[in-house]
Design a protein around this motif. Structure first.
Motif, mmCIF file in Angstrom:
data_model
loop_
_atom_site.group_PDB
_atom_site.id
_atom_site.type_symbol
_atom_site.label_atom_id
_atom_site.label_comp_id
_atom_site.label_asym_id
_atom_site.label_seq_id
_atom_site.Cartn_x
_atom_site.Cartn_y
_atom_site.Cartn_z
ATOM 1 N N GLU A 125 0.822 -1.213 0.000
ATOM 2 C CA GLU A 125 0.000 0.000 0.000
ATOM 3 C C GLU A 125 0.858 1.267 0.000
ATOM 4 N N LEU A 126 1.920 1.263 0.804
ATOM 5 C CA LEU A 126 2.801 2.435 0.865
ATOM 6 C C LEU A 126 3.546 2.632 -0.455
ATOM 7 N N GLN A 127 3.939 1.534 -1.098
ATOM 8 C CA GLN A 127 4.617 1.648 -2.386
ATOM 9 C C GLN A 127 3.658 2.163 -3.459
ATOM 10 N N GLU A 128 2.441 1.663 -3.443
ATOM 11 C CA GLU A 128 1.428 2.140 -4.391
ATOM 12 C C GLU A 128 1.161 3.637 -4.164
ATOM 13 N N GLY A 129 1.095 4.041 -2.899
ATOM 14 C CA GLY A 129 0.909 5.452 -2.572
ATOM 15 C C GLY A 129 2.063 6.302 -3.054
ATOM 16 N N ARG A 130 3.289 5.789 -2.881
ATOM 17 C CA ARG A 130 4.476 6.522 -3.331
ATOM 18 C C ARG A 130 4.454 6.687 -4.853
ATOM 19 N N GLU A 131 4.062 5.646 -5.555
ATOM 20 C CA GLU A 131 3.988 5.718 -7.016
ATOM 21 C C GLU A 131 2.950 6.747 -7.455
ATOM 22 N N HIS A 132 1.822 6.773 -6.768
ATOM 23 C CA HIS A 132 0.795 7.766 -7.076
ATOM 24 C C HIS A 132 1.340 9.172 -6.809
ATOM 25 N N PHE A 133 2.003 9.341 -5.681
ATOM 26 C CA PHE A 133 2.614 10.626 -5.322
ATOM 27 C C PHE A 133 3.616 11.058 -6.401
ATOM 28 N N HIS A 134 4.479 10.146 -6.815
ATOM 29 C CA HIS A 134 5.470 10.458 -7.855
ATOM 30 C C HIS A 134 4.806 10.829 -9.176
ATOM 31 N N SER A 135 3.654 10.238 -9.456
ATOM 32 C CA SER A 135 2.975 10.541 -10.714
ATOM 33 C C SER A 135 2.374 11.947 -10.719
ATOM 34 N N ARG A 136 2.209 12.531 -9.549
ATOM 35 C CA ARG A 136 1.577 13.843 -9.431
ATOM 36 C C ARG A 136 2.549 14.967 -9.072
ATOM 37 N N VAL A 137 3.777 14.600 -8.648
ATOM 38 C CA VAL A 137 4.753 15.593 -8.178
ATOM 39 C C VAL A 137 5.955 15.609 -9.113
ATOM 40 N N SER A 138 6.427 16.794 -9.407
ATOM 41 C CA SER A 138 7.560 16.969 -10.316
ATOM 42 C C SER A 138 8.804 16.240 -9.793
#
Length: 89
Positions: free
Chosen positions: A46-59
């Motif tokens: 879950e934390l890795q999926e969240g990090r990937e989502h975060f990376h997809s939205r942040v420069s």
């Protein structure tokens, strides 16, 4: 294509929202992970999926991008779980 977040304050706010959702939808895992001192193992996916989502939205040019996400994990999930009885406190 949506514009990527490049403001650290907004990126941290996004990270906190993502972690809040993870904690909300995984309350039993959070409780068990704090109690047994294995929260990062239990929520690894879950934390890795969240990090990937975060990376997809942040420069990717935001220098402390990963630090902001990690700080949100501590500020939102770990700190709020402080009332759970555990040997780690």
């Amino acid at each position: 294509m949506a514009r990527l977040v490049d403001n650290p304050e907004l990126a941290f706010r996004l990270a906190r929202a993502i972690i809040s959702d993870i904690a909300l939808y995984n309350q039993d895992k959070v409780r068990e992970g704090i109690k047994n001192d294995n929260i990062f193992e239990l929520l690894e996916e879950e934390l890795q999926e969240g990090r990937e989502h975060f990376h997809s939205r942040v420069s990717p040019d935001l220098s402390n991008r990963d630090h902001l996400y990690d700080r949100a994990v501590v500020d939102v999930m770990i700190r709020q779980a402080g009332k759970i009885e555990s040997s780690i406190w």
